[in-house]
Scaffold this motif. Structure first.
Motif, PDB file in Angstrom:
ATOM      1  N   SER A  34       0.882  -1.323   0.038  1.00  0.00           N
ATOM      2  CA  SER A  34      -0.038   0.028  -0.008  1.00  0.00           C
ATOM      3  C   SER A  34       0.757   1.176   0.085  1.00  0.00           C
ATOM      4  O   SER A  34       0.585   2.257   0.646  1.00  0.00           O
ATOM      5  N   ASP A  35       1.792   1.189  -0.990  1.00  0.00           N
ATOM      6  CA  ASP A  35       2.569   2.247  -0.852  1.00  0.00           C
ATOM      7  C   ASP A  35       2.013   3.591  -1.577  1.00  0.00           C
ATOM      8  O   ASP A  35       2.679   4.655  -1.066  1.00  0.00           O
ATOM      9  N   ASP A  36       1.104   3.365  -2.096  1.00  0.00           N
ATOM     10  CA  ASP A  36       0.477   4.613  -2.586  1.00  0.00           C
ATOM     11  C   ASP A  36      -0.734   5.077  -1.598  1.00  0.00           C
ATOM     12  O   ASP A  36      -1.752   6.054  -2.069  1.00  0.00           O
ATOM     13  N   CYS A  37      -1.020   4.432  -0.700  1.00  0.00           N
ATOM     14  CA  CYS A  37      -1.965   4.582   0.409  1.00  0.00           C
ATOM     15  C   CYS A  37      -3.437   4.690  -0.051  1.00  0.00           C
ATOM     16  O   CYS A  37      -4.286   4.982   0.434  1.00  0.00           O
ATOM     17  N   SER A  38      -3.645   3.798  -1.298  1.00  0.00           N
ATOM     18  CA  SER A  38      -4.800   3.524  -1.814  1.00  0.00           C
ATOM     19  C   SER A  38      -5.468   2.262  -1.534  1.00  0.00           C
ATOM     20  O   SER A  38      -6.698   1.960  -1.893  1.00  0.00           O
ATOM     21  N   THR A  39      -4.603   1.469  -1.032  1.00  0.00           N
ATOM     22  CA  THR A  39      -5.195  -0.078  -0.727  1.00  0.00           C
ATOM     23  C   THR A  39      -5.789   0.000   0.694  1.00  0.00           C
ATOM     24  O   THR A  39      -5.326   0.588   1.571  1.00  0.00           O
ATOM     25  N   PRO A  40      -7.060  -0.392   0.803  1.00  0.00           N
ATOM     26  CA  PRO A  40      -7.759  -0.559   1.851  1.00  0.00           C
ATOM     27  C   PRO A  40      -7.336  -1.305   2.589  1.00  0.00           C
ATOM     28  O   PRO A  40      -6.553  -2.254   2.537  1.00  0.00           O
ATOM     29  N   GLU A  41      -7.478  -1.094   3.973  1.00  0.00           N
ATOM     30  CA  GLU A  41      -6.659  -1.618   5.293  1.00  0.00           C
ATOM     31  C   GLU A  41      -7.186  -3.113   5.173  1.00  0.00           C
ATOM     32  O   GLU A  41      -6.519  -4.025   5.661  1.00  0.00           O
ATOM     33  N   VAL A  42      -8.625  -3.239   4.914  1.00  0.00           N
ATOM     34  CA  VAL A  42      -8.772  -4.778   5.000  1.00  0.00           C
ATOM     35  C   VAL A  42      -8.446  -5.677   3.863  1.00  0.00           C
ATOM     36  O   VAL A  42      -8.068  -6.682   4.185  1.00  0.00           O
ATOM     37  N   SER A  43      -8.081  -5.076   2.815  1.00  0.00           N
ATOM     38  CA  SER A  43      -7.443  -5.849   1.704  1.00  0.00           C
ATOM     39  C   SER A  43      -6.000  -6.122   2.358  1.00  0.00           C
ATOM     40  O   SER A  43      -5.406  -7.268   2.000  1.00  0.00           O
ATOM     41  N   ASN A  55     -10.437 -16.936  -6.320  1.00  0.00           N
ATOM     42  CA  ASN A  55     -10.871 -16.664  -7.577  1.00  0.00           C
ATOM     43  C   ASN A  55     -12.696 -17.022  -7.691  1.00  0.00           C
ATOM     44  O   ASN A  55     -13.468 -16.265  -8.193  1.00  0.00           O
ATOM     45  N   ASN A  56     -13.005 -18.042  -6.616  1.00  0.00           N
ATOM     46  CA  ASN A  56     -14.361 -18.253  -6.491  1.00  0.00           C
ATOM     47  C   ASN A  56     -15.068 -17.788  -5.572  1.00  0.00           C
ATOM     48  O   ASN A  56     -16.242 -17.954  -5.099  1.00  0.00           O
ATOM     49  N   THR A  57     -14.220 -16.485  -4.839  1.00  0.00           N
ATOM     50  CA  THR A  57     -15.073 -15.783  -4.031  1.00  0.00           C
ATOM     51  C   THR A  57     -14.909 -14.397  -4.311  1.00  0.00           C
ATOM     52  O   THR A  57     -14.014 -13.692  -4.092  1.00  0.00           O
ATOM     53  N   PRO A  58     -16.167 -13.867  -5.077  1.00  0.00           N
ATOM     54  CA  PRO A  58     -16.314 -12.488  -5.650  1.00  0.00           C
ATOM     55  C   PRO A  58     -15.495 -11.299  -4.763  1.00  0.00           C
ATOM     56  O   PRO A  58     -14.547 -10.615  -5.125  1.00  0.00           O
ATOM     57  N   ASN A  59     -16.075 -11.505  -3.534  1.00  0.00           N
ATOM     58  CA  ASN A  59     -15.635 -10.378  -2.466  1.00  0.00           C
ATOM     59  C   ASN A  59     -14.082 -10.409  -2.382  1.00  0.00           C
ATOM     60  O   ASN A  59     -13.410  -9.399  -2.237  1.00  0.00           O
ATOM     61  N   LEU A  60     -13.389 -11.442  -1.994  1.00  0.00           N
ATOM     62  CA  LEU A  60     -12.172 -11.645  -1.666  1.00  0.00           C
ATOM     63  C   LEU A  60     -11.281 -11.166  -2.927  1.00  0.00           C
ATOM     64  O   LEU A  60     -10.064 -10.545  -2.724  1.00  0.00           O
ATOM     65  N   LYS A  61     -11.867 -11.517  -4.150  1.00  0.00           N
ATOM     66  CA  LYS A  61     -11.136 -11.373  -5.139  1.00  0.00           C
ATOM     67  C   LYS A  61     -11.043 -10.097  -5.577  1.00  0.00           C
ATOM     68  O   LYS A  61     -10.103  -9.247  -5.984  1.00  0.00           O
ATOM     69  N   LEU A  62     -12.135  -9.401  -5.353  1.00  0.00           N
ATOM     70  CA  LEU A  62     -12.388  -7.830  -5.674  1.00  0.00           C
ATOM     71  C   LEU A  62     -11.085  -7.261  -4.413  1.00  0.00           C
ATOM     72  O   LEU A  62     -10.561  -6.110  -4.795  1.00  0.00           O
ATOM     73  N   LEU A  63     -11.104  -7.508  -3.240  1.00  0.00           N
ATOM     74  CA  LEU A  63     -10.211  -7.063  -2.425  1.00  0.00           C
ATOM     75  C   LEU A  63      -8.767  -7.265  -2.635  1.00  0.00           C
ATOM     76  O   LEU A  63      -7.822  -6.516  -2.318  1.00  0.00           O
ATOM     77  N   LEU A  64      -8.474  -8.436  -3.146  1.00  0.00           N
ATOM     78  CA  LEU A  64      -6.959  -8.834  -3.249  1.00  0.00           C
ATOM     79  C   LEU A  64      -6.491  -8.212  -4.759  1.00  0.00           C
ATOM     80  O   LEU A  64      -5.480  -7.928  -4.865  1.00  0.00           O
ATOM     81  N   GLY A  65      -7.392  -8.392  -5.754  1.00  0.00           N
ATOM     82  CA  GLY A  65      -7.208  -7.863  -7.021  1.00  0.00           C
ATOM     83  C   GLY A  65      -6.619  -8.835  -8.084  1.00  0.00           C
ATOM     84  O   GLY A  65      -6.150 -10.086  -7.618  1.00  0.00           O
ATOM     85  N   GLU A  66      -6.644  -8.668  -9.251  1.00  0.00           N
ATOM     86  CA  GLU A  66      -6.337  -9.509 -10.429  1.00  0.00           C
ATOM     87  C   GLU A  66      -4.773  -9.759 -10.232  1.00  0.00           C
ATOM     88  O   GLU A  66      -4.311 -10.670 -10.675  1.00  0.00           O
ATOM     89  N   ASP A  67      -4.042  -8.881 -10.048  1.00  0.00           N
ATOM     90  CA  ASP A  67      -2.569  -8.825  -9.881  1.00  0.00           C
ATOM     91  C   ASP A  67      -2.233  -9.810  -8.933  1.00  0.00           C
ATOM     92  O   ASP A  67      -1.212 -10.780  -9.152  1.00  0.00           O
ATOM     93  N   TRP A  68      -2.969  -9.759  -7.858  1.00  0.00           N
ATOM     94  CA  TRP A  68      -2.659 -10.716  -6.627  1.00  0.00           C
ATOM     95  C   TRP A  68      -2.729 -12.129  -7.296  1.00  0.00           C
ATOM     96  O   TRP A  68      -1.996 -13.174  -7.280  1.00  0.00           O
ATOM     97  N   VAL A  69      -3.728 -12.713  -7.965  1.00  0.00           N
ATOM     98  CA  VAL A  69      -4.217 -13.838  -8.533  1.00  0.00           C
ATOM     99  C   VAL A  69      -3.128 -14.257  -9.775  1.00  0.00           C
ATOM    100  O   VAL A  69      -2.560 -15.363  -9.548  1.00  0.00           O
ATOM    101  N   SER A  70      -2.551 -13.225 -10.380  1.00  0.00           N
ATOM    102  CA  SER A  70      -1.604 -13.543 -11.483  1.00  0.00           C
ATOM    103  C   SER A  70      -0.394 -13.838 -10.843  1.00  0.00           C
ATOM    104  O   SER A  70       0.204 -14.859 -11.259  1.00  0.00           O
ATOM    105  N   GLU A  71       0.066 -13.359  -9.934  1.00  0.00           N
ATOM    106  CA  GLU A  71       1.308 -13.470  -9.237  1.00  0.00           C
ATOM    107  C   GLU A  71       1.329 -14.761  -8.667  1.00  0.00           C
ATOM    108  O   GLU A  71       2.282 -15.490  -8.566  1.00  0.00           O
ATOM    109  N   HIS A  72       0.240 -15.044  -8.113  1.00  0.00           N
ATOM    110  CA  HIS A  72       0.398 -16.661  -7.313  1.00  0.00           C
ATOM    111  C   HIS A  72      -0.056 -17.593  -8.129  1.00  0.00           C
ATOM    112  O   HIS A  72       0.703 -18.636  -7.660  1.00  0.00           O
TER     113      HIS A  72
END
Length: 638
Positions: free
Chosen positions: A430-439, A482-499
């Motif tokens: 969260s270096d740009d301070c835009s990432t929500p704390e919950v994420s 991937n199968n949990t919409p809210n969790l995927k929304l919070l973590l983002g596509e980049d997280w999924v791709s990296e892992h």
């Protein structure tokens, strides 16, 4: 009614002014002169004027005596069973007017030397107050259904304006107005108007204590009864602590429904009624509302504190989040209803529960992280399958994602205490301070799990199985996201791709360590070898493949897509190489005896054997000691 005097030309006209409790005075004007003067108990007046005012007072007392005596509760059987406001609202208004005149007269008499008249006025006032007490009690009691807080609340906040019966002149006008409303609303309007008129009269006459006492007894019983019907009980800590999960769930569900009704209807309606009846006194209406609601409201708002105090464990977080959300949604109304200094204690109780819920949620999250880190079990998951810790943590994290709105509020201003590693991780993601704390926090919990899985992979003595274990578990985690919409929304596509890249890396490491021995048993394609060396290569291949096959048929890859990808990748590396070797040296060795013992696997059979891999049927686990065969895996930031 007041005595009316018709003056002669040039005479003085005396007109009563509005009376204050502290003094009584008249204004006098001459019709043929611009001069004016005032007559007051606080100043000296002429003898004729004093005599005239006293005559008027006596006349007022006489008029008041007539109607007050008529409705004396102790004068006859008729007045004992008949209620003035039911009998005639017009006569009731005259009664109240006479009491006001009587009160004004008493102020003047108190400043004169007319003790006998003052005693008579005082006795009449006491009789009038007894009648009004009786009327006040009867109206409150008879209209319990019309004045229940829920109904009053719905009418006060409805689209139609709640009309004031006091503002309508005659009963005929009231009937015309009433044609547009229901019978219940009409009865409620009359009752509220009458209660306010009586309360105003009694308070201004110095009988506010008696009036308030009656009101509090009846209205408190109504509020307490409403809470009881909603299922609100006064629990003690030991009772909550001993509750079984099913019983507690039922009570919590009921509380969630009850608190909404209590705030939106019960308390709001009672405040509206109290404010209306005692609008003449700010202090009385505030203290009265507090006395009526303090016990029930305190019991209602204290319940979340008991839950936080007596029910621990990570699974309790979901109920606490729901309760927190319910209180958050109701907080503007709670602030509005309990907005006075008198009701400050009730609002503070609700706020205390709200804050303790948020503190408890942050503590549970911190404890859950510690539980993952401190997990020291040495269970060996059969075949490198999905570890129970992976399943439990991801199920928990996925469920938390469904409450991301509430968690965002709780974590935004007060993130859970973290160690230096967490703070470093947070600064990276969260270096740009835009990432929500919950994420950030959910990603951190998954990273803690991944680091723990790296440690558990070392338990396997076979390095290739360790990598398969890591590929299996990380793939499970990514698919869960991937199968949990809210969790995927919070973590983002980049997280999924990296892992997913890390899953492929683990799979590649598995193939290298598991099949290198098999592949190395075959010569290089360009190599020119003798028949003896070819026979030795066949023997080595048979041994290596049979060993790999025997082990890996019991290994598990539960995800079908990952399993098929692994088989295809292994087949693409192994089958063409073996096919070429087989085709090249089978001709050379065609004259050899016992060829079936030398070449036990054909290229066609190879594909069939590979299809049997990763279908372990046993899910049992066993204890073993840690092995140093697996290289330590670094935990890279998510």
């Amino acid at each position: 009614m007041m005595l009316s005097v018709t003056p002669k030309s040039g005479a003085t006209t005396l007109t009563p002014r509005k009376v204050t409790p502290s003094r009584f005075f008249f204004q006098s004007t001459k019709t043929n002169s611009s001069s004016s003067y005032s007559l007051s108990s606080s100043c000296t007046a002429s003898a004729p004027s004093r005599t005239f005012s006293l005559l008027m007072m006596e006349e007022n007392i006489a008029i008041a005596e007539s109607i007050i005596t008529k409705w004396d509760p102790n004068s006859s059987s008729y007045t004992k069973i008949t209620f003035l406001f039911q009998h005639s609202r017009k006569e009731a208004k005259e009664f109240l007017k006479s009491v006001n005149y009587l009160r004004s007269a008493m102020h003047v008499l108190a400043n004169g030397n007319l003790s006998s008249k003052l005693v008579l006025a005082q006795n009449l006032m006491q009789t009038a107050m007894k009648r009004l007490e009786k009327e006040f009690y009867q109206i409150l009691s008879a209209n319990r259904d019309h004045l229940d807080p829920e109904s009053v609340s719905s009418r006060s906040s409805g689209s139609a304006k709640f009309y004031n019966a006091d503002e309508a002149g005659s009963e005929d006008e009231m009937e015309i107005i009433g044609e547009s409303i229901t019978e219940v609303e009409r009865a409620s309007a009359f009752a509220m108007s009458d209660l306010k008129s009586i309360a105003d009269c009694m308070i201004s006459s110095g009988y506010g204590i008696e009036c308030v006492k009656i009101y509090k007894i009846i209205r408190k019983s109504i509020v307490d009864g409403g809470l009881f019907r909603l299922g609100i009980q006064q629990f003690k800590s030991p009772q909550v602590h001993k509750m079984d999960p099913e019983g507690l769930e039922s009570i919590l569900r009921n509380w969630m429904d009850a608190v909404k009704i209590a705030v939106k209807a019960l308390f709001r309606g009672e405040k509206y009624l109290c404010d209306h009846v005692f609008s003449a006194s700010e202090n009385i209406k505030e203290s009265c509302f507090y006395e009526i609601t303090k016990e029930g409201a305190t019991t209602l708002f204290r319940f979340p504190e008991l839950i936080v105090k007596n029910k621990k464990g990570p699974e309790r977080i979901f109920w606490q989040l729901e309760i927190y959300e319910a209180v958050s949604d109701l907080w503007p109304e709670i602030e509005s209803i309990f907005d006075s200094e008198s009701t400050q204690a009730i609002k503070l109780q609700a706020l205390s529960s709200w804050l303790k819920l948020s503190d408890s949620v942050r503590t549970i999250l911190s404890d859950f992280e510690s539980t993952i880190q401190k997990d020291s079990s040495k269970i060996l998951v059969f075949g490198g399958g999905i570890h129970p810790l992976t399943q439990s943590v991801m199920n928990y994290v996925s469920s938390l994602a469904d409450y991301y709105g509430v968690l965002s509020d709780i974590l935004a201003d007060h993130p859970p205490p973290g160690n230096s590693s967490f703070q470093e991780f947070k600064s990276v993601v969260s270096d740009d301070c835009s990432t929500p704390e919950v994420s950030v926090h959910l990603a951190w919990l998954i990273l803690v799990l991944l680091c723990k899985l790296d440690i558990k992979a070392e338990i396997y003595k076979d390095v290739s199985l360790s990598y398969l274990f890591l590929a299996n578990n990380l793939h499970f985690i990514v698919e869960k996201v991937n199968n949990t919409p809210n969790l995927k929304l919070l973590l983002g596509e980049d997280w999924v791709s990296e892992h997913m890249k890390k899953v492929k890396q683990y799979a590649s490491n598995y193939e290298t360590t598991a099949w290198t021995k098999v592949l190395s048993s075959l010569p290089e394609r360009s190599a020119d070898i003798s028949p003896e060396m070819a026979k030795e290569c066949f023997r080595k291949f048979n041994t290596a493949f049979e060993e790999a096959y025997r082990k890996q048929t019991s290994w598990i890859v539960e995800d079908r897509k990952l399993r098929d990808n692994l088989k295809v990748s292994i087949s693409q590396k192994l089958v063409p190489t073996y096919q070429e070797f087989y085709d090249t040296y089978m001709v050379m060795l065609s004259g050899e005896k016992n060829m079936e013992l030398l070449v036990r696997i054909s290229p066609n059979d190879l594909g069939n054997y590979l299809s049997d891999l990763f279908h372990g049927t046993s899910a049992s686990v066993s204890s073993t000691t840690s092995s140093s065969l697996v290289p330590s895996q670094r935990c890279f930031p998510i």
